[in-house]
Design a protein around this motif. Sequence first.
Motif, PDB file in Angstrom:
ATOM      1  N   ARG A 114      61.837  93.990   2.621  1.00 47.42           N
ATOM      2  CA  ARG A 114      61.729  92.569   2.275  1.00 47.42           C
ATOM      3  C   ARG A 114      61.932  91.667   3.503  1.00 47.42           C
ATOM      4  NH1 ARG A 114      63.185  87.278   2.276  1.00 47.42           N
ATOM      5  NH2 ARG A 114      65.367  87.912   2.259  1.00 47.42           N
ATOM      6  N   ASP A 115      63.171  91.435   3.923  1.00 49.22           N
ATOM      7  CA  ASP A 115      63.368  90.390   4.930  1.00 49.22           C
ATOM      8  C   ASP A 115      62.811  90.761   6.302  1.00 49.22           C
ATOM      9  OD1 ASP A 115      64.049  87.945   5.889  1.00 49.22           O
ATOM     10  OD2 ASP A 115      66.211  88.173   5.698  1.00 49.22           O
TER      11      ASP A 115
ATOM     12  N   HIS B  44      70.331  86.791  11.001  1.00 48.75           N
ATOM     13  CA  HIS B  44      69.127  87.186  11.732  1.00 48.75           C
ATOM     14  C   HIS B  44      69.442  87.211  13.226  1.00 48.75           C
ATOM     15  CE1 HIS B  44      65.996  86.709   8.490  1.00 48.75           C
ATOM     16  NE2 HIS B  44      67.055  86.177   7.901  1.00 48.75           N
TER      17      HIS B  44
ATOM     18  N   GLN C  51      66.775  91.401  11.166  1.00 48.15           N
ATOM     19  CA  GLN C  51      68.208  91.715  11.154  1.00 48.15           C
ATOM     20  C   GLN C  51      68.574  92.691  12.286  1.00 48.15           C
ATOM     21  OE1 GLN C  51      66.747  91.414   7.750  1.00 48.15           O
ATOM     22  NE2 GLN C  51      67.727  89.423   7.958  1.00 48.15           N
TER      23      GLN C  51
HETATM   24 CO    CO Z   1      66.970  86.234   5.814  1.00 50.55          CO
END
Ligand code: CO
Length: 461
Positions: A11-12, A205, A239
Amino acid sequence: MRVQLTETVLRDANQSLIATRLPYDKYEPILSTMDKAGYYSVECWGGATFDSCLRYLNEDPWARLRGIREHMPNTKLQMLLRGQNLLGYKHYPDDIVTKFVELSVKNGIDIIRIFDALNDFRNIKTAFEAAKKYGATASGCISYTQSPVHTVAKYVQMCKELKNMGFDTICLKDMAGTMGPQEAYDLISGVKDAVGDIPVILHTHCTTGMAYMTYMKAIEAGIDVIDTATSCFSGGTSQPATETMHFALQQMGIEDGLNETVLKEVNDFFKPIKEGYVADGTLNPKSLATDSNALVYKVPGGMLSNMIANLTDMGAMDKFDAALTEIPKVRKDLGYPPLVTPLSQMVGNQAVTNVLVGEPYKQISNEVKAYFHGEYGIAPAPVNPELAKKILGDKQPIDCRVVDAQPSTIWADTQAELGDLAQSEEDIMSYICFPKQAKDYFQHRKELQERTCSYTLEALD
Ligand code: CO
């Protein structure tokens, strides 16, 4: 001591590095391996994935979720939900929010991370209640930002509210990656003291280069879960790396429950996929760089690149510095909203307009007007009273949620409108969230099904 990791590659990391263009087919073969890694959870749905499935990938987002569930029976599947906005940009009525959550859980979601751009918790209450009703873990999420009113005391107060609402876990979401190590330490210490035994999660992040340091200090302060991405999809606007954090935790004698061999297999699988996106230009090397500007301007990286693109389009890049200086002023006038969608776009566009027109607020966007009218929720701090008077005249902003007054016939209307183009409740929901994209997808699917059907008949002859 124990710290657990949420893997974000599906996802991210996918959203931050390659604009959510990773199709389900590409990663299906690794899911059963990922299921053995020992993650706290895998963030795999929600955010921009839903929109991207319909808009760019010709995929049914619900089928994607069911596929992941089938191949990962032992791992908690997590999604990101923007409260009353669901995965779109407007406020949906309560019955639609509840139905969306019901369908998400039914199709395989275990953990729903729920946030509101303004941290107006009235906008996450319905989604929270639905999550509990349908048996999901409800994670109350705070949009982290820095401003004179966003003190540790204020964040601690917010976390207490989330605990009182009944959330199972609390997450601090630093979408811009501007939380420094010391801030993380002070914040997490304060929050852990205040909310006691509820697990606290930190999401950040690498954009500004601080994320690893920030995580280390958060760990020192007792954080329970951190979000990381398999190393080839880590860093830059994504990340910190899963394997790297695992290695550091091991050295410190902190348990994370992860299986190193599996982590390596997962990363080996994604490496050629990443190389493919570098080669075809989907992954811009800029996304992998460290951008310390965000620290100076307190503006998320994505917002800066948007502004540069807009100004370049208009041939007005000479106004870039002026627009940058204007952003903090607009943000202050709006009562210091966190710069997350849709506020980041609203603040950025208004700042650019102010500079281009040459007189602040001579032109005001409809979104900013609606914001002052209270349609997005309560601003974190009082807004500029003169600007409010200019926009509202003698009217008062609404003091209820914008959806309160709207009894919903959306579901029944949509069902009637779609007829047999909708093959399930999930289809109806897709259409409610993204009408044009969903309809295009349904048409595409219908053609495919008809083609398959005639092929089968021919084969039978
Ligand atoms: Co994010």
